[in-house]
Design an enzyme around this catalytic site. Sequence first.
Site, PDB file in Angstrom:
ATOM      1  N   ASP A  21       0.820  -1.209   0.000  1.00  0.00           N
ATOM      2  CA  ASP A  21       0.000   0.000   0.000  1.00  0.00           C
ATOM      3  C   ASP A  21       0.858   1.264   0.000  1.00  0.00           C
ATOM      4  O   ASP A  21       1.977   1.262   0.502  1.00  0.00           O
ATOM      5  CB  ASP A  21      -0.925  -0.012   1.233  1.00  0.00           C
ATOM      6  N   GLY A  22       0.317   2.346  -0.566  1.00  0.00           N
ATOM      7  CA  GLY A  22       0.963   3.646  -0.482  1.00  0.00           C
ATOM      8  C   GLY A  22       1.590   4.146  -1.779  1.00  0.00           C
ATOM      9  O   GLY A  22       2.272   5.171  -1.774  1.00  0.00           O
ATOM     10  N   ARG A  25       0.293   7.794  -2.554  1.00  0.00           N
ATOM     11  CA  ARG A  25       0.859   8.847  -1.698  1.00  0.00           C
ATOM     12  C   ARG A  25       2.348   9.040  -1.971  1.00  0.00           C
ATOM     13  O   ARG A  25       2.859  10.155  -1.915  1.00  0.00           O
ATOM     14  CB  ARG A  25       0.618   8.488  -0.218  1.00  0.00           C
ATOM     15  N   TRP A  26       3.038   7.968  -2.305  1.00  0.00           N
ATOM     16  CA  TRP A  26       4.466   8.064  -2.651  1.00  0.00           C
ATOM     17  C   TRP A  26       4.629   8.976  -3.866  1.00  0.00           C
ATOM     18  O   TRP A  26       5.497   9.849  -3.885  1.00  0.00           O
ATOM     19  CB  TRP A  26       4.997   6.667  -2.966  1.00  0.00           C
ATOM     20  N   ARG A  34      -0.670   9.180  -9.701  1.00  0.00           N
ATOM     21  CA  ARG A  34      -0.710   7.915  -8.969  1.00  0.00           C
ATOM     22  C   ARG A  34      -0.070   6.766  -9.756  1.00  0.00           C
ATOM     23  O   ARG A  34       0.565   5.886  -9.177  1.00  0.00           O
ATOM     24  CB  ARG A  34      -2.167   7.571  -8.614  1.00  0.00           C
ATOM     25  N   ASN A  69     -10.910  -2.338  -5.447  1.00  0.00           N
ATOM     26  CA  ASN A  69     -10.115  -1.448  -6.304  1.00  0.00           C
ATOM     27  C   ASN A  69     -10.751  -1.229  -7.685  1.00  0.00           C
ATOM     28  O   ASN A  69     -10.421  -0.260  -8.377  1.00  0.00           O
ATOM     29  CB  ASN A  69      -8.676  -1.954  -6.476  1.00  0.00           C
ATOM     30  N   SER A 197      -8.197  -4.548   5.029  1.00  0.00           N
ATOM     31  CA  SER A 197      -8.783  -4.260   3.717  1.00  0.00           C
ATOM     32  C   SER A 197      -9.203  -5.518   2.942  1.00  0.00           C
ATOM     33  O   SER A 197      -8.906  -5.646   1.750  1.00  0.00           O
ATOM     34  CB  SER A 197      -7.819  -3.412   2.875  1.00  0.00           C
ATOM     35  N   GLU A 208       1.020 -13.159  12.532  1.00  0.00           N
ATOM     36  CA  GLU A 208       1.625 -11.984  13.154  1.00  0.00           C
ATOM     37  C   GLU A 208       1.545 -10.815  12.177  1.00  0.00           C
ATOM     38  O   GLU A 208       1.876 -10.957  10.998  1.00  0.00           O
ATOM     39  CB  GLU A 208       3.101 -12.257  13.508  1.00  0.00           C
TER      40      GLU A 208
HETATM   41  C1  IPE Z   1      -5.441  -2.611  -0.206  1.00  0.00           C
HETATM   42  O1  IPE Z   1      -5.087  -1.280  -0.405  1.00  0.00           O
HETATM   43  C2  IPE Z   1      -5.467  -3.334  -1.523  1.00  0.00           C
HETATM   44  C3  IPE Z   1      -4.173  -3.549  -2.154  1.00  0.00           C
HETATM   45  C4  IPE Z   1      -3.011  -3.259  -1.634  1.00  0.00           C
HETATM   46  C5  IPE Z   1      -4.219  -4.163  -3.441  1.00  0.00           C
HETATM   47  P1  IPE Z   1      -6.182  -0.141  -0.565  1.00  0.00           P
HETATM   48  O2  IPE Z   1      -5.435   1.125  -0.705  1.00  0.00           O
HETATM   49  O3  IPE Z   1      -7.115  -0.501  -1.648  1.00  0.00           O
HETATM   50  O4  IPE Z   1      -6.953  -0.236   0.827  1.00  0.00           O
HETATM   51  P2  IPE Z   1      -7.735   0.886   1.644  1.00  0.00           P
HETATM   52  O5  IPE Z   1      -8.680   1.531   0.692  1.00  0.00           O
HETATM   53  O6  IPE Z   1      -6.723   1.844   2.147  1.00  0.00           O
HETATM   54  O7  IPE Z   1      -8.397   0.139   2.739  1.00  0.00           O
HETATM   55  C1  IPE Z   2      -1.462   0.329  -3.398  1.00  0.00           C
HETATM   56  O1  IPE Z   2      -1.269   1.704  -3.430  1.00  0.00           O
HETATM   57  C2  IPE Z   2      -1.709  -0.264  -4.775  1.00  0.00           C
HETATM   58  C3  IPE Z   2      -3.086  -0.682  -5.018  1.00  0.00           C
HETATM   59  C4  IPE Z   2      -4.062  -0.685  -4.154  1.00  0.00           C
HETATM   60  C5  IPE Z   2      -3.390  -1.147  -6.362  1.00  0.00           C
HETATM   61  P1  IPE Z   2      -2.477   2.719  -3.449  1.00  0.00           P
HETATM   62  O2  IPE Z   2      -2.847   2.971  -4.861  1.00  0.00           O
HETATM   63  O3  IPE Z   2      -3.577   2.249  -2.584  1.00  0.00           O
HETATM   64  O4  IPE Z   2      -1.797   4.014  -2.828  1.00  0.00           O
HETATM   65  P2  IPE Z   2      -2.411   4.980  -1.730  1.00  0.00           P
HETATM   66  O5  IPE Z   2      -2.820   4.110  -0.586  1.00  0.00           O
HETATM   67  O6  IPE Z   2      -3.560   5.687  -2.368  1.00  0.00           O
HETATM   68  O7  IPE Z   2      -1.284   5.883  -1.359  1.00  0.00           O
HETATM   69 MG    MG Z   3      -4.003   2.459  -0.622  1.00  0.00          MG
END
Ligand code: IPE
Ligand code: IPE
Ligand code: MG
Length: 244
Positions: A21-22, A25-26, A34, A69, A197, A208
């Site tokens: 995740d992230g 934001r990165w 994105r 997603n 999620s 863990e």
């Molecule tokens: C969880 O990340 C799904 C994946 C990493 C593929 P999300 O970014 O979709 O989850 P939420 O929306 O923060 O819960």
């Molecule tokens: C995780 O990064 C990748 C997927 C869920 C496909 P995000 O796209 O959720 O990135 P953030 O959480 O919005 O930063």
């Molecule tokens: Mg995310």
Amino acid sequence: MSLKEQIDLSRLPKHIAVIMDGNGRWAKQRGKNRIFGHTNGVKAVRETTESCAELGVKFLTLYAFSTENWGRPRAEVSALMELLVRTLRKETKQLNENNIRLNAIGNINTLPKRCHQELLDAIEMTTNNTRMTLTLALSYSARWEMTKAIQRIAQAAAAGQLDPSQVNDQVISSYLETADMPDPELLIRTSGEHRISNFLLWQIAYTELYFTQNFWPDFNEEELYKAIIDFQSRDRRFGKLSPT
Ligand code: IPE
Ligand code: IPE
Ligand code: MG
């Protein structure tokens, strides 16, 4: 002592699961869109996969795209699917060189046709590899998985092939997408969010959990080692008492 040397190889988790995740934001921190974040997440996937295989982890499961997603803007969803196709094409050879078997869990029939085909091809091409199984969770959610399993269990019972009183933990596990894998011992989530999620809800009953502030594109070998070292410091009691 380096981080790697601090790992007790005799007590490695057999199965590590990761909520990557992230990415968004990165990218935002860098003033980019994105998609730029997702593209940069690929090298973290490569590095994590290779480091796990090298250590001797047998199963690595990466949450790449959730059922939820699909609700993101169309352009982001297509960019992610496109990235998947490109990455599979580029990396399959390397997976073979590293003796890593590719696998997928999720409702993969709903992926765009080309993506689905590319995925099946990559799975087929790596099917005889034995060092580690890399599973991508694609169009996956635990509730989707459990709903499907319950439907199939109910159908088997209605057809007289399964006695409802015989349904137990093992039977349920055998109807899940992860039937041929042990439950993960360690679940890592990047980006500082403390939630699951809809990932592997049944399988993580005694897993863990490890959370790191790092965004996924910054996750690397050293971060993986830190997570494993932390895991090895835990007292896993499974509801019982630890030996005194
Ligand atoms: C969880 O990340 C799904 C994946 C990493 C593929 P999300 O970014 O979709 O989850 P939420 O929306 O923060 O819960
Ligand atoms: C995780 O990064 C990748 C997927 C869920 C496909 P995000 O796209 O959720 O990135 P953030 O959480 O919005 O930063
Ligand atoms: Mg995310």
